[in-house]
Design an enzyme around this catalytic site. Sequence first.
Site: not given
Length: 304
Positions: A143, A125-126, A80-81, A149, A234
Site C-alpha cells: 500500500r 485484479r493484478r 480507475k479509483d 511503494r 463488490c
Amino acid sequence: MSKVIRIGTRDSELALWQAKTVQNQLEARGYKTELVPVKSTGDLILDKPLYELGITGIFTKTLDVAMINGTVDIAVHSMKDVPTALPFGIVQAAVLERASTEDILVHKENPDYKKPCTIATGSLRRQAQWLNRYPHHQTTDIRGNVNTRLQKLAASDWTGAIFAKAGLERINVLPDNHEVLDWMIPAPAQGAMLVVAMEEDNFSRTACAKLNHEPTALCTHIEREFLKTLEGGCTAPIGALAEDFDDEIRFQGVLFSLDGQTKIEIERVVSKANAVGFGTDCALEVLDNGGRELMKEIKEKMKK
C-alpha cells in the site's frame, strides 16, 4: 471569467501532478484556478489491503465531501479509483486524453519466473492475473503512494511489485529495471484522469468540458459500464480495455476468481455507431458464461 475554480486533489506527488495538469489546461484557456490538496482515507490507512477497508471510493470520498460542502469546485482523480456510481449532485465534467494503460513489473535483477517468487500488489485484479499465469508464485499486499511503494520494494526481499506504467511516467520515477506486462488486462479506465464537478455548477462544468477528450471518454465509459454491470458493488478481480480504432471499438474484458485459477474472458468489436450499451452487453455475456456463479463465490469469500 472572474470566478476562481478551486481544484480539489489528494496531496500525493502523482495526484498533485494530475491536478496541476488540469490547472494548466484551464489557465491556458483563460480561467483562474487554485489548488486545494486534501488527504483521503486511502492515503491515511496503509496497514490494510484496500479490499478489506470496505469503503466505496476510498480515494475519492474526502473530495466528494469537500465539493458538496463548497470547499472546492472540481476534483481531479485517477479515473480507475472512482466508483462507477458518482454521489448525488456530482457529475463527470471531463476525461482527459489517456496515457498508457499498461501494468508493469518493477523487479530486482532479472527474475526467473520458473522459480518461486513473491510479487507485491495491492490489487485483487493484478494478484489474480499474476497467479493465473504463475500459480507457483506468492503475492503480498503493498500500500501507499507510488514513491512509498517503490521504497517498500527496495527495502524488501520481494522479487518485484506491479505498478501502472502511467503513474510512474507522469512523475518521472519509471526505473530501468521494469518490464511491461502486455498480457495483463488493465483496470477499467486505467491511465485516464477524471474531472468531476457539482451538477449545478454550470461555470465549472463549461470550463472543464473544454478539456474533454471524446475518444478516451467513450472507451472509459464502456470499460466502467462493464465493471458496473459485473461488480454490483463488490470489489472483484475485473479487467477491461476498450481501444479506439477509427470507426470501431475493440474490447477485452476479464473476470477472475480471487486465486486466479478461474478465468472468464471476452473479446468483442463494435462500431462506434452501435457503442451504446456495449459495455453492459459484454458484461452480461460474461455473467451468462459462469460469471454470476463466480461473482457470488467472490462476494462470499470477501465477507470472511
